[in-house]
Design an enzyme around this catalytic site. Sequence first.
Site, PDB file in Angstrom:
ATOM      1  N   CYS A  78     -65.537   6.096  17.969  1.00  0.00           N
ATOM      2  CA  CYS A  78     -66.220   4.594  18.019  1.00  0.00           C
ATOM      3  C   CYS A  78     -66.443   4.251  19.593  1.00  0.00           C
ATOM      4  O   CYS A  78     -66.852   4.827  20.309  1.00  0.00           O
ATOM      5  CB  CYS A  78     -65.636   3.534  17.235  1.00  0.00           C
ATOM      6  SG  CYS A  78     -66.793   2.292  16.943  1.00  0.00           S
ATOM      7  N   HIS A 174     -65.279   6.113  12.096  1.00  0.00           N
ATOM      8  CA  HIS A 174     -63.774   6.179  11.954  1.00  0.00           C
ATOM      9  C   HIS A 174     -63.295   6.934  11.003  1.00  0.00           C
ATOM     10  O   HIS A 174     -63.045   6.760   9.781  1.00  0.00           O
ATOM     11  CB  HIS A 174     -63.385   4.500  11.871  1.00  0.00           C
ATOM     12  CG  HIS A 174     -63.714   3.678  12.753  1.00  0.00           C
ATOM     13  ND1 HIS A 174     -62.699   3.299  13.524  1.00  0.00           N
ATOM     14  CD2 HIS A 174     -64.634   3.011  12.844  1.00  0.00           C
ATOM     15  CE1 HIS A 174     -63.341   2.375  14.358  1.00  0.00           C
ATOM     16  NE2 HIS A 174     -64.377   2.335  13.914  1.00  0.00           N
ATOM     17  N   GLU A 176     -60.205   7.905  10.658  1.00  0.00           N
ATOM     18  CA  GLU A 176     -59.075   7.474  10.086  1.00  0.00           C
ATOM     19  C   GLU A 176     -58.833   6.646   8.904  1.00  0.00           C
ATOM     20  O   GLU A 176     -57.794   6.383   8.194  1.00  0.00           O
ATOM     21  CB  GLU A 176     -58.328   6.747  11.302  1.00  0.00           C
ATOM     22  CG  GLU A 176     -58.669   5.307  11.760  1.00  0.00           C
ATOM     23  CD  GLU A 176     -60.228   5.454  12.826  1.00  0.00           C
ATOM     24  OE1 GLU A 176     -60.567   6.381  12.776  1.00  0.00           O
ATOM     25  OE2 GLU A 176     -60.289   4.346  13.355  1.00  0.00           O
TER      26      GLU A 176
END
Length: 543
Positions: A78, A174, A176
């Site tokens: 990001c 993202h 994660e």
Amino acid sequence: MQKIIILDFGSQTTQLIGRRVRELDTFCEILPYNKFPQNDPDIIGVILSGSPFSVYDPEAFKVDLTQILGRYPVLGICYGAQYMSHNLGGRVEPAPSREYGRQHLTTIDLSNPLFRGFEQGSQVWMSHGDTITAIPENFTCIASTASVRYAAYYSPQAPGTGSSAAPLWGVQFHPEVFHSTQGSLLLKNFVVDICGSRQDWSAASFVDTTVAELRQQVGNDRVILGLSGGVDSSVAAVLISRAIGDRLTCIFVDHGMLRKNEFAQVMEDYKVLGLNVIGVDASKKFFGDLAGVTDPEQKRKIIGRDFVEVFNAEAKKITDARWLAQGTIYPDRIESLNITGKVIKSHHNVGGLPKEMNLQLCEPLKWLFKDEVRRVGRQLGMPEHLITRHPFPGPGLAVRILGDITPEKVQILQDADDIFIRGLRDYKVRLSGEEARRVLAAGVPAAMTDGEIEVSLYDQIWQAGAVLLSTVRSVGVMGDERTYEHPVALRAVTSTDAMTADWAHLPYDFMARVSTDIINHVRGVNRVCYDISSKPPATIEWE
Ligand code: XMP
């Protein structure tokens, strides 16, 4: 030991990146964006996190990339991706509309090692206001979405670095977060295949190395540890006792405001685990000092002060102690950045031990996340009910009784709380999809059958408890009698770190049963409410 460095630019998900890397059995450190360690031979790769800032914000966090690029494989996430692109000759501009939520990757370059094993159309989670509109020379676009052209990019060498320099990648989504369904695969491709992690960071290897280190660190000295009944201090105690046996002395103070039967039960658990524990029943002192005190801050201060006094009095008796051990874990120590650019560090309170004791600090869990502490506990053979125990505040039920504290009120609350907690443990639910993955990732042991897991409501939530609204009375009717008694509020929240929390959506049939059980069995309570406030703006505890 090999490690990945995660540079934190202030994103809310930085810790989550750390946890995902650890799930790949790889050690990682989360450091403030401007604290990149010089000359650490163990670094095998670097991840740049997201950020609440735009690269154009005057107060945006900036780092000198020359100390990183080309030396290690780098993955920018990001803001991390935008920052690298912006600094190396690309263009970043405000997106026409904020790109937020689920999107699907199209035209993925499946031959790129970052996307090995991906499926075209893979779902990712976006959350950014700016977007990359041009990438630097030598960079290749390796994935797009319907609205984001440069969803991911790659460069075999960062500009200005030699031909043997390490490559870099940037992703504007993202990986994660759970909503990026192949995000863990992307991180595995980076950490294992690209950076070359040997994946030798595991609970078993942690126990072996930590036990050896503790023996070296502590030698023949005696160690004191304050037990709370919670997961962290209990795992720390078992780990240290594995290293030095009964040269560890634990002190467990009962302030009288623990859960029903908790002191006796936990003492029994500790005995079975072979710990050398001094249990101190100091409830009389605490109740005496708290008598008539209604102000929440005042109550906390008195409990904190009394606790230190009682603990110190016991600790001083152990005249040959040289070390004070604590169950500090990694999230307690990570320097997290807030949006004003100030570094906030949450220090673990050493409890004001007497200076003349001259104790050194021993914190064997200081590199672990909560789910890793639980895995280590299992590795050490600790019972599941100790390992999966919800967090419980140090001042205990005192912060869950509005108004002054008396032993009678504590007993009423203990009884109501016990019914609630036992109910949560007994009620089983079946979960699938993202819900199941979230619970499994938190370290709850459950077997997956037909894509579903069965867990108790207790294991599905972060924390629960009852609150006695003893400053409030309401009218009720029981049999033919009018009652005028106190309400109990039930609180159950989902969370990953207690910094933010949402109220748990408990099943209605469960709430109905618990309400009836409490009102029928706990004298002094004639009404049960459910707290539906999130944090913020509320807090988890009522006081
Ligand atoms: P709040 O109420 O601030 O709580 O949302 C966040 C988390 O911290 C726990 N808590 C405490 N833990 N001593 C502790 O050891 C305390 O004084 C204390 N106050 C709150 C709370 O239970 C929740 O997990």
